[in-house]
Enzyme design. Structure first.
Site, PDB file in Angstrom:
ATOM      1  N   HIS A  62     -11.929  30.016 -14.826  1.00 18.47           N
ATOM      2  CA  HIS A  62     -12.698  28.908 -15.419  1.00 18.47           C
ATOM      3  C   HIS A  62     -12.549  27.675 -14.525  1.00 18.47           C
ATOM      4  O   HIS A  62     -11.429  27.257 -14.216  1.00 18.47           O
ATOM      5  CB  HIS A  62     -12.174  28.626 -16.828  1.00 18.47           C
ATOM      6  CG  HIS A  62     -12.906  27.563 -17.566  1.00 18.47           C
ATOM      7  ND1 HIS A  62     -14.101  27.785 -18.228  1.00 18.47           N
ATOM      8  CD2 HIS A  62     -12.616  26.252 -17.768  1.00 18.47           C
ATOM      9  CE1 HIS A  62     -14.507  26.667 -18.801  1.00 18.47           C
ATOM     10  NE2 HIS A  62     -13.631  25.715 -18.543  1.00 18.47           N
TER      11      HIS A  62
ATOM     12  N   ASP B 295     -13.517  23.716 -13.943  1.00 16.29           N
ATOM     13  CA  ASP B 295     -13.936  22.502 -14.646  1.00 16.29           C
ATOM     14  C   ASP B 295     -14.450  21.452 -13.677  1.00 16.29           C
ATOM     15  O   ASP B 295     -13.684  20.886 -12.898  1.00 16.29           O
ATOM     16  CB  ASP B 295     -12.746  21.932 -15.424  1.00 16.29           C
ATOM     17  CG  ASP B 295     -12.429  22.771 -16.653  1.00 16.29           C
ATOM     18  OD1 ASP B 295     -13.354  22.979 -17.467  1.00 16.29           O
ATOM     19  OD2 ASP B 295     -11.280  23.218 -16.781  1.00 16.29           O
TER      20      ASP B 295
ATOM     21  N   MET C 117     -16.053  17.799 -13.230  1.00 14.05           N
ATOM     22  CA  MET C 117     -16.175  16.521 -13.951  1.00 14.05           C
ATOM     23  C   MET C 117     -16.653  15.436 -13.004  1.00 14.05           C
ATOM     24  O   MET C 117     -16.271  15.411 -11.833  1.00 14.05           O
ATOM     25  CB  MET C 117     -14.815  16.120 -14.524  1.00 14.05           C
ATOM     26  CG  MET C 117     -14.171  17.188 -15.391  1.00 14.05           C
ATOM     27  SD  MET C 117     -12.666  16.568 -16.148  1.00 14.05           S
ATOM     28  CE  MET C 117     -12.047  18.065 -16.930  1.00 14.05           C
TER      29      MET C 117
ATOM     30  N   HIS D 178     -17.819  25.361 -15.631  1.00 14.94           N
ATOM     31  CA  HIS D 178     -18.057  24.468 -16.776  1.00 14.94           C
ATOM     32  C   HIS D 178     -18.425  23.095 -16.238  1.00 14.94           C
ATOM     33  O   HIS D 178     -17.561  22.359 -15.776  1.00 14.94           O
ATOM     34  CB  HIS D 178     -16.769  24.438 -17.612  1.00 14.94           C
ATOM     35  CG  HIS D 178     -16.812  23.521 -18.792  1.00 14.94           C
ATOM     36  ND1 HIS D 178     -15.683  23.154 -19.491  1.00 14.94           N
ATOM     37  CD2 HIS D 178     -17.857  22.886 -19.413  1.00 14.94           C
ATOM     38  CE1 HIS D 178     -16.026  22.350 -20.482  1.00 14.94           C
ATOM     39  NE2 HIS D 178     -17.331  22.163 -20.451  1.00 14.94           N
TER      40      HIS D 178
ATOM     41  N   MET E 169     -19.180  19.488 -16.588  1.00 15.53           N
ATOM     42  CA  MET E 169     -19.093  18.300 -17.443  1.00 15.53           C
ATOM     43  C   MET E 169     -19.669  17.147 -16.636  1.00 15.53           C
ATOM     44  O   MET E 169     -18.965  16.195 -16.260  1.00 15.53           O
ATOM     45  CB  MET E 169     -17.625  18.060 -17.840  1.00 15.53           C
ATOM     46  CG  MET E 169     -17.129  19.084 -18.859  1.00 15.53           C
ATOM     47  SD  MET E 169     -15.334  19.169 -18.919  1.00 15.53           S
ATOM     48  CE  MET E 169     -15.040  20.332 -17.597  1.00 15.53           C
TER      49      MET E 169
ATOM     50  N   MET F  35     -16.231  23.450 -27.572  1.00 15.56           N
ATOM     51  CA  MET F  35     -15.085  22.672 -27.080  1.00 15.56           C
ATOM     52  C   MET F  35     -14.116  22.428 -28.230  1.00 15.56           C
ATOM     53  O   MET F  35     -14.513  21.954 -29.295  1.00 15.56           O
ATOM     54  CB  MET F  35     -15.547  21.324 -26.503  1.00 15.56           C
ATOM     55  CG  MET F  35     -16.299  21.397 -25.181  1.00 15.56           C
ATOM     56  SD  MET F  35     -15.425  22.235 -23.846  1.00 15.56           S
ATOM     57  CE  MET F  35     -13.946  21.228 -23.675  1.00 15.56           C
TER      58      MET F  35
ATOM     59  N   GLY G 257     -12.579  16.413 -20.660  1.00 15.18           N
ATOM     60  CA  GLY G 257     -12.175  15.411 -19.685  1.00 15.18           C
ATOM     61  C   GLY G 257     -10.774  15.611 -19.138  1.00 15.18           C
ATOM     62  O   GLY G 257     -10.498  15.266 -17.992  1.00 15.18           O
ATOM     63  N   PHE G 258      -9.907  16.183 -19.954  1.00 16.39           N
ATOM     64  CA  PHE G 258      -8.509  16.323 -19.535  1.00 16.39           C
ATOM     65  C   PHE G 258      -7.909  17.617 -20.066  1.00 16.39           C
ATOM     66  O   PHE G 258      -8.296  18.079 -21.140  1.00 16.39           O
ATOM     67  CB  PHE G 258      -7.677  15.139 -20.054  1.00 16.39           C
ATOM     68  CG  PHE G 258      -8.204  13.816 -19.588  1.00 16.39           C
ATOM     69  CD1 PHE G 258      -7.874  13.331 -18.332  1.00 16.39           C
ATOM     70  CD2 PHE G 258      -9.066  13.083 -20.395  1.00 16.39           C
ATOM     71  CE1 PHE G 258      -8.399  12.114 -17.887  1.00 16.39           C
ATOM     72  CE2 PHE G 258      -9.593  11.869 -19.953  1.00 16.39           C
ATOM     73  CZ  PHE G 258      -9.251  11.381 -18.699  1.00 16.39           C
ATOM     74  N   GLY G 259      -6.943  18.131 -19.310  1.00 19.92           N
ATOM     75  CA  GLY G 259      -6.166  19.260 -19.811  1.00 19.92           C
ATOM     76  C   GLY G 259      -5.043  18.745 -20.705  1.00 19.92           C
ATOM     77  O   GLY G 259      -4.802  17.539 -20.797  1.00 19.92           O
ATOM     78  N   GLY G 260      -4.380  19.657 -21.364  1.00 26.25           N
ATOM     79  CA  GLY G 260      -3.168  19.317 -22.109  1.00 26.25           C
ATOM     80  C   GLY G 260      -3.370  18.546 -23.397  1.00 26.25           C
ATOM     81  O   GLY G 260      -2.433  17.933 -23.903  1.00 26.25           O
TER      82      GLY G 260
ATOM     83  N   ASP H 123     -12.412  26.251 -25.497  1.00 26.20           N
ATOM     84  CA  ASP H 123     -11.802  25.583 -24.350  1.00 26.20           C
ATOM     85  C   ASP H 123     -11.128  24.310 -24.851  1.00 26.20           C
ATOM     86  O   ASP H 123     -11.787  23.417 -25.386  1.00 26.20           O
ATOM     87  CB  ASP H 123     -12.927  25.263 -23.342  1.00 26.20           C
ATOM     88  CG  ASP H 123     -12.435  24.620 -22.069  1.00 26.20           C
ATOM     89  OD1 ASP H 123     -11.218  24.537 -21.861  1.00 26.20           O
ATOM     90  OD2 ASP H 123     -13.305  24.199 -21.272  1.00 26.20           O
ATOM     91  N   GLY H 124      -9.811  24.256 -24.664  1.00 28.90           N
ATOM     92  CA  GLY H 124      -9.053  23.068 -25.024  1.00 28.90           C
ATOM     93  C   GLY H 124      -7.956  23.372 -26.020  1.00 28.90           C
ATOM     94  O   GLY H 124      -8.234  23.805 -27.144  1.00 28.90           O
TER      95      GLY H 124
ATOM     96  N   GLY I 118      -5.670  26.322 -19.933  1.00 28.40           N
ATOM     97  CA  GLY I 118      -5.156  25.640 -18.748  1.00 28.40           C
ATOM     98  C   GLY I 118      -3.659  25.516 -18.793  1.00 28.40           C
ATOM     99  O   GLY I 118      -2.924  26.347 -18.247  1.00 28.40           O
ATOM    100  N   SER I 119      -3.166  24.489 -19.488  1.00 35.00           N
ATOM    101  CA  SER I 119      -1.713  24.224 -19.485  1.00 35.00           C
ATOM    102  C   SER I 119      -0.875  25.389 -19.973  1.00 35.00           C
ATOM    103  O   SER I 119       0.213  25.624 -19.459  1.00 35.00           O
ATOM    104  CB  SER I 119      -1.370  22.973 -20.281  1.00 35.00           C
ATOM    105  OG  SER I 119      -2.469  22.418 -20.902  1.00 35.00           O
TER     106      SER I 119
HETATM  107  C1  DX5 Z   1     -11.147  20.070 -20.640  1.00 36.70           C
HETATM  108  C2  DX5 Z   1     -11.478  21.268 -19.800  1.00 36.70           C
HETATM  109  C3  DX5 Z   1     -10.596  22.424 -20.052  1.00 36.70           C
HETATM  110  C4  DX5 Z   1      -9.137  22.180 -19.732  1.00 36.70           C
HETATM  111  C5  DX5 Z   1      -8.365  22.840 -20.839  1.00 36.70           C
HETATM  112  O1  DX5 Z   1     -12.133  19.121 -20.506  1.00 36.70           O
HETATM  113  O2  DX5 Z   1     -12.814  21.693 -20.055  1.00 36.70           O
HETATM  114  O3  DX5 Z   1     -11.059  23.614 -19.430  1.00 36.70           O
HETATM  115  O4  DX5 Z   1      -8.720  22.714 -18.508  1.00 36.70           O
HETATM  116  O5  DX5 Z   1      -7.019  22.543 -20.670  1.00 36.70           O
HETATM  117  P1  DX5 Z   1      -5.927  22.939 -21.749  1.00 36.70           P
HETATM  118  O6  DX5 Z   1      -5.967  24.437 -21.884  1.00 36.70           O
HETATM  119  O7  DX5 Z   1      -4.669  22.438 -21.123  1.00 36.70           O
HETATM  120  O8  DX5 Z   1      -6.280  22.241 -23.013  1.00 36.70           O
HETATM  121 ZN    ZN Z   2     -13.468  23.719 -19.315  1.00 30.31          ZN
END
Ligand code: DX5
Ligand code: ZN
Length: 226
Positions: free
Chosen positions: A34, A36, A38, A67, A69, A138, A143-146, A174-175, A196-197
Site C-alpha cells: 500500500h 500513500d 499525499m 492511495h 490523497m 478510511m 494524512g498521518f500514520g499511527g 486503512d488507519g 502501517g505502524s
Molecule cells: C493514512 C494513510 C494510511 C497510514 C495508516 O492517511 O492512508 O495508509 O499509513 O497508518 P497506520 O496503520 O499506522 O494507522
Molecule cells: Zn493509505
C-alpha cells in the site's frame, strides 16, 4: 466471502531504506504493498510521487495499491499508472467528477478504487459502483500514520458491504489497523486490511509476526482456520 488480503503501508517504513523495507515485508508475508501519496493540500502532509513508485517497482511483483490523497488527482493518474501502480484509488472528496476519474484509471488499464473520508457517507459512491474494483473506508482521517482507529466507521463498512450486494468489489480499510481492530473490521465486512505502524513496529525481524498477528485475528473473526 472475498479473500483476505494484508497490505503493509510503506508510510511507516524507513524511507532511507525504502527498497529493502518493501522486500522485507514481502518476505514477511505481505500480500500487496500500500503506497500513500499525499500532496500537502488534500491532506496536511506530503509524501512521494510517481518517481518513488517507479524506483521500488523492480523490488517485487506484488501488486502496488496506490492511495492518492491528492487533489486534483486526474492530472497524475497516467504518471502513477506508468510508474507501476496496479490499483489506483482516488478519494470521493478529491474532485468534482469522480466518475470521470475512475473511467480514466480503467482506461489506463489499471484497477480502480474509491476512498471515503470518515466524514463522507457511503451514499457519495452509490453512482460509481460499476466503475470500481475496491472501496476504501478510511478508519482515520487521512494524512498521518499511527492514529487511533475510528470505531464510528464500522457502520459504514457494513453499509458498503450491503450496498455492493454481491458485486466483485473489495472492501479496504486503512488507519489504526492492529490485530484487535482487524477482527472488528473483518466481522463488519472488510477483506483488504492496510496496516502501517502495526506492521513496521519492532524492526525487520518483527515484520512476519506482526503480519501474522493481523492475518490470524482477521481469519478467526471470519470463522476461518488461522
Ligand atoms: C493514512 C494513510 C494510511 C497510514 C495508516 O492517511 O492512508 O495508509 O499509513 O497508518 P497506520 O496503520 O499506522 O494507522
Ligand atoms: Zn493509505
Amino acid at each position: 466471502m472475498r479473500p483476505l488480503v494484508i497490505l503493509p503501508s510503506i508510510l511507516a517504513s524507513d524511507f532511507a531504506q525504502l527498497g529493502a523495507e518493501v522486500q522485507a515485508v514481502v518476505e514477511a508475508g505481505a500480500d500487496m504493498i500500500h503506497i500513500d501519496v499525499m500532496d500537502g493540500h488534500f491532506v496536511p502532509n506530503i509524501t512521494f510521487g510517481p518517481d518513488v513508485v517507479r524506483a521500488i517497482r523492480p523490488v517485487t511483483d506484488r501488486m502496488f495499491d496506490t492511495h492518492l490523497m491528492i487533489s486534483p488527482a486526474d492530472p497524475y493518474l497516467e504518471a502513477f499508472a506508468k510508474a507501476g501502480s496496479d490499483r489506483i484509488t482516488v478519494h470521493a472528496e478529491a474532485g468534482p467528477h469522480l466518475h470521470r476519474s475512475l473511467q480514466a484509471i480503467r482506461a489506463l488499464g489499471k484497477r480502480a478504487g474509491v476512498a471515503l473520508n470518515p466524514g463522507t457517507s457511503e451514499t457519495a459512491i452509490a453512482h460509481v459502483l460499476d466503475m470500481v474494483d475496491l472501496v476504501l473506508v478510511m478508519t482515520v482521517n487521512p494524512g498521518f500514520g499511527g492514529q487511533k482507529f475510528l470505531a464510528s466507521q464500522l457502520d459504514k463498512i457494513r453499509a458498503v458491504k450491503a450496498m455492493i450486494a454481491g458485486r466483485e468489489i473489495e472492501i479496504e480499510v486503512d488507519g489504526g489497523i492492529t490485530a484487535e481492530t482487524a477482527a472488528q473490521v473483518a466481522v463488519a465486512g472488510a477483506n483488504y486490511l492496510v496496516a502501517g505502524s502495526s506492521v513496521f513496529k519492532g524492526g525487520a525481524k518483527a515484520y512476519a509476526a506482526n503480519i501474522a498477528a493481523i492475518r490470524e485475528a482477521a481469519m478467526r473473526a471470519r470463522g476461518e482456520k488461522a
